[in-house]
Design an enzyme around this catalytic site. Structure first.
Site: not given
Ligand code: PMP
Length: 381
Positions: A115, A186, A210
């Site tokens: 991520w 994040d 989550k």
């Molecule tokens: N950052 C992290 C740490 C994630 O786990 C996720 C989704 N699994 C995201 C960003 C992306 O989030 P979204 O799908 O809501 O855009």
């Protein structure tokens, strides 16, 4: 109990869901939502059918903001925004606003997994990004701070507090980052699982699906003065923090139902005893799983450096004769489903099994999983 449409809605039909998100919500919250589904507080409609400009929805979003401010002691100098586009939209919004904040016109990104790597690559579309540590072929920890290559005066420092796929969690705010460098984080997969000091950050964002609700809304907590310093006039309307702040997250139609669920989760967290209690639960749940892994004599293996083991996402392999045994992992997932435990398949990037222990999973439920793990080992080793 059977509802009028013939579906059984008791606990018994529910499976135990260890998915990485969208994820299981507390049962009592779902019951409460069910009670309000056809007629929200006498409005004669579901909250999702009402105007975002109605006084009824205004109260929902105001209560949500008030509760999250209370839970995290967020001062007035920070804005709280409920936005669309998920955490992914923030990967673009952040560099668009802040990459050129300082003369260096460079942002420092600590890449520790899938991520943060994605965020760094998105930022590179908009300007200069300095990778603080070299790209890893396998993410299994965080290189020591002494080895980090920070820029002289970066516009900001970015990191991901919990890598959902690799199961790597950075508990402490990196200490080597100078105090005057804005920190952007994040927290999508560990937000509201532990207390933290928001005043140490310039921007914190987290998708809801989550730990505090359903997909559709991303929470952004951001220093108002920093937004005032943005000089980029070409930011798309939908990503523009100032516009969203000036309009109370309602420049366009917000994700009303997702905000409603988030407000319920904030209230639920307060009822549990706030982040102190949630933090203890999170410790207890993850310790159960890590202890089971450690006491398995190498049957279950988690590859993450101990210090950085995530409490919310635990990837592991089942190993026989020194190598991951995919057949046994498939059997584990199959037998787990037969025991009413779902969503345990690891992400394709790392394979194996992944257990996610977000706020919607109770200690009792984590115990059921570890009992299953122990029995599975006894039957198959
Ligand atoms: N950052 C992290 C740490 C994630 O786990 C996720 C989704 N699994 C995201 C960003 C992306 O989030 P979204 O799908 O809501 O855009």
């Amino acid at each position: 109990m059977t509802t009028t449409n013939g579906h059984t809605n008791g606990h018994s039909v529910r499976k135990l869901n260890f998915g990485a998100g969208p994820a299981q919500l507390p049962y009592e919250l779902l019951e409460n939502v069910n009670d309000e589904f056809l007629n929200y507080h006498g409005a004669g409609a579901n909250i999702m059918e009402l105007s975002h400009r109605s006084s009824t929805f205004a109260k929902v979003i105001q209560d949500a903001e008030q509760d999250i401010r209370e839970i995290l002691s967020i001062p007035e100098s920070y804005a709280v925004l409920f936005l669309q586009g998920g955490a992914t939209a923030q990967f673009s919004a952040i560099p668009l606003h802040f990459l050129n904040l300082k003369p260096s016109q460079t942002a420092d990104y600590l890449v520790t997994g899938y991520w943060s790597e994605k965020a760094a690559k998105e930022a590179e579309k908009f300007g200069k990004v300095n990778w603080v540590v070299p790209k890893e072929s396998k993410y299994q920890g965080v290189p020591t701070e002494a080895s980090w290559k920070l820029s002289a005066d970066p516009s900001y420092f970015y990191y991901c507090a919990n890598e959902t796929i690799h199961g790597i969690e950075v508990d402490d705010i990196p200490a080597v980052v100078p105090k005057d460098v804005p920190i952007v984080c994040d927290m999508s997969s560990n937000f509201l699982t532990r207390p933290f000091d928001i005043t140490k950050f310039s921007v914190v964002f987290a998708s809801a699906q989550k730990n505090f609700g359903i997909s559709g809304v991303v929470l952004v907590i951001i220093r108002k003065d920093l937004v005032g310093k943005n000089t980029n006039k070409s930011i798309p309307l939908i990503l523009d923090y100032k516009i969203q702040i000036d309009n109370g997250s309602m420049y366009n139609t917000p994700p009303t139902f997702a905000i409603y669920i988030a407000s319920k989760m904030f209230a639920w967290i307060k009822q549990q005893g706030g982040l102190k209690a949630i933090n203890e639960r999170s410790d207890e749940k993850s310790s159960l799983v890590y202890q089971t892994i450690e006491q398995s004599n190498g049957f279950y293996v988690n590859f993450v450096e101990k210090k950085y083991r995530s409490r919310t996402n635990i990837p592991f392999r089942i190993v026989t004769s020194g190598v991951p045994d995919e057949k046994l992992e498939t059997l584990f997932i199959k037998e787990a489903i037969q025991s009413n435990m779902i969503e345990l398949k690891g992400h394709r990037a790392v394979g194996g099994i992944r257990v996610s222990l977000y706020n919607g999973i109770s200690v009792e439920e984590a115990k059921k999983l570890v009992n299953f793990m122990s029995t599975f080992q006894t039957n198959n080793s």
